[in-house]
Design an enzyme around this catalytic site. Structure first.
Site, PDB file in Angstrom:
ATOM      1  N   ASN A   9     -14.996   3.363  28.353  1.00  0.00           N
ATOM      2  CA  ASN A   9     -15.531   3.333  26.985  1.00  0.00           C
ATOM      3  C   ASN A   9     -16.661   2.305  26.996  1.00  0.00           C
ATOM      4  OD1 ASN A   9     -16.065   3.087  24.272  1.00  0.00           O
ATOM      5  ND2 ASN A   9     -14.122   2.073  23.766  1.00  0.00           N
ATOM      6  N   LYS A  11     -18.834   1.635  24.813  1.00  0.00           N
ATOM      7  CA  LYS A  11     -19.135   1.025  23.500  1.00  0.00           C
ATOM      8  C   LYS A  11     -20.659   0.971  23.278  1.00  0.00           C
ATOM      9  CE  LYS A  11     -14.769  -1.362  23.746  1.00  0.00           C
ATOM     10  NZ  LYS A  11     -13.940  -2.499  23.348  1.00  0.00           N
ATOM     11  N   HIS A  96     -10.774   4.592  17.484  1.00  0.00           N
ATOM     12  CA  HIS A  96     -10.801   3.297  18.156  1.00  0.00           C
ATOM     13  C   HIS A  96     -10.654   2.188  17.108  1.00  0.00           C
ATOM     14  CE1 HIS A  96     -12.125  -0.160  20.430  1.00  0.00           C
ATOM     15  NE2 HIS A  96     -11.832   0.535  21.521  1.00  0.00           N
ATOM     16  N   GLU A  98     -12.082  -0.511  16.745  1.00  0.00           N
ATOM     17  CA  GLU A  98     -13.364  -1.023  16.229  1.00  0.00           C
ATOM     18  C   GLU A  98     -13.911  -0.102  15.144  1.00  0.00           C
ATOM     19  OE1 GLU A  98     -15.196  -1.406  20.089  1.00  0.00           O
ATOM     20  OE2 GLU A  98     -13.776  -3.006  20.546  1.00  0.00           O
ATOM     21  N   GLU A 168      -3.899   0.901  22.440  1.00  0.00           N
ATOM     22  CA  GLU A 168      -4.750  -0.262  22.639  1.00  0.00           C
ATOM     23  C   GLU A 168      -4.357  -1.368  21.665  1.00  0.00           C
ATOM     24  OE1 GLU A 168      -8.702   0.950  24.653  1.00  0.00           O
ATOM     25  OE2 GLU A 168      -8.948   1.123  22.495  1.00  0.00           O
ATOM     26  N   GLY A 174     -11.000  -6.705  24.732  1.00  0.00           N
ATOM     27  CA  GLY A 174     -12.145  -7.588  24.935  1.00  0.00           C
ATOM     28  C   GLY A 174     -11.796  -9.066  24.906  1.00  0.00           C
ATOM     29  N   SER A 214      -8.432  -5.051  27.984  1.00  0.00           N
ATOM     30  CA  SER A 214      -8.630  -5.977  29.103  1.00  0.00           C
ATOM     31  C   SER A 214      -7.997  -5.482  30.404  1.00  0.00           C
ATOM     32  CB  SER A 214      -8.113  -7.373  28.751  1.00  0.00           C
ATOM     33  OG  SER A 214      -8.807  -7.879  27.630  1.00  0.00           O
TER      34      SER A 214
HETATM   35  P1  PGA Z   1     -11.678  -3.767  26.933  1.00  0.00           P
HETATM   36  O1  PGA Z   1     -11.820  -2.611  25.835  1.00  0.00           O
HETATM   37  O2  PGA Z   1     -11.276  -3.112  28.226  1.00  0.00           O
HETATM   38  O3  PGA Z   1     -13.055  -4.388  27.001  1.00  0.00           O
HETATM   39  O4  PGA Z   1     -10.645  -4.708  26.435  1.00  0.00           O
HETATM   40  C1  PGA Z   1     -10.944  -1.516  25.822  1.00  0.00           C
HETATM   41  C2  PGA Z   1     -11.297  -0.615  24.667  1.00  0.00           C
HETATM   42  O5  PGA Z   1     -11.601  -1.113  23.576  1.00  0.00           O
HETATM   43  O6  PGA Z   1     -11.293   0.622  24.804  1.00  0.00           O
END
Ligand code: PGA
Length: 251
Positions: A9, A11, A96, A98, A168, A174, A214
């Site tokens: 992903n 982003k 997601h 976000e 998630e 992140g 992460s």
């Molecule tokens: P990350 O993000 O691996 O940077 O923690 C995962 C995601 O939001 O899909």
């Protein structure tokens, strides 16, 4: 049986040139061997067609990170599921955290997006997960169950079977703070039970449930070794072909 899947992903990262290069690097790295999982990259809308032109779709799947909750028309700035599909992409990340947090996506909106994705033959990678407070106050299982029920449980079993789920935990995205393999397994087994109670054991057994938050080459092997963890949705570590491939090779 359900598939193992590692999906990147990206982003809101990479310019078009950087994104095409990254996609080429991942594509190149996949040429030499056959991974024990499906590999997908979800990239910004602006990159989809160009990335599609440089990858071997038999080895590397392509997806968008979102799609609109309308079919077409006067929705300035939005990108429809049909537009995504027209680029050659076959996956779309939906729900997601976000998008839920910063763009107000509710289960009602997501229900429509999932339906439109399926109508356009896109495979949704549907995200669910609790925030830190819900983890700490012990309501995390109920929270995730409700996210699934509210957005997905009006679907037929046949349609539900087309989904990929991604657990998630928001506190792990992140942050460098990964859920432990036991925390992931507890949730994934619970999600599978929620699905089994609604759609039956066979649908539940065949649903791929990815872990995200992460995930890196160093922790992926332990996470993926858990029986109910069927792969990962990878943010930060998908922006570097070598670390992304390190996670692919964890299977
Ligand atoms: P990350 O993000 O691996 O940077 O923690 C995962 C995601 O939001 O899909």
């Amino acid at each position: 049986m359900r598939k193992n899947i590692v999906a990147g992903n990206w982003k809101m990262n990479t310019t078009l040139a950087e994104g095409v290069k990254l996609a080429k690097d991942v594509n190149e790295a996949l040429k030499g061997f056959t991974p024990n999982c499906d590999v997908v990259i979800a990239v910004p809308f602006t990159h989809l067609a160009s990335v599609n032109a440089v990858i071997d779709s038999s080895k590397l799947g392509l997806g968008a990170e979102n799609c609109a909750d309308h079919v077409k028309g006067a929705y300035t700035g939005e990108v429809s599921a049909a537009m995504v599909a027209s680029t050659g992409a076959t996956y779309v990340i939906l729900g997601h955290s976000e998008r839920r947090q910063y763009y107000g996506e509710t289960s009602e909106i997501l229900k429509t997006k999932v339906a439109l994705a399926l109508e356009n033959n896109l495979t949704p990678i549907f995200c669910i997960g609790e925030v830190l407070e819900e983890r700490e106050n012990g309501s995390y299982l109920e929270v995730v169950k409700k996210q699934i029920e509210d957005a997905l449980f009006e679907m037929s079993a046949a349609d539900f079977s087309k989904l990929i789920l991604a657990y998630e935990p928001v506190w792990a995205i992140g942050t460098g703070k990964t859920a432990t393999d036991d925390q992931a397994e507890e949730m994934h087994a619970f999600i599978r039970k929620v699905i089994a109670d609604k759609y039956g054991a066979e649908v539940a057994e065949n649903t791929s449930i990815l872990y995200g938050g992460s995930c890196k080459p160093s922790n992926a092997p332990q996470l993926f070794a858990k029986p109910n963890v069927d792969g990962g949705l990878i943010g930060g570590a998908s922006l570097d072909a070598e670390s992304f491939m390190g996670i692919v090779k964890a299977f």
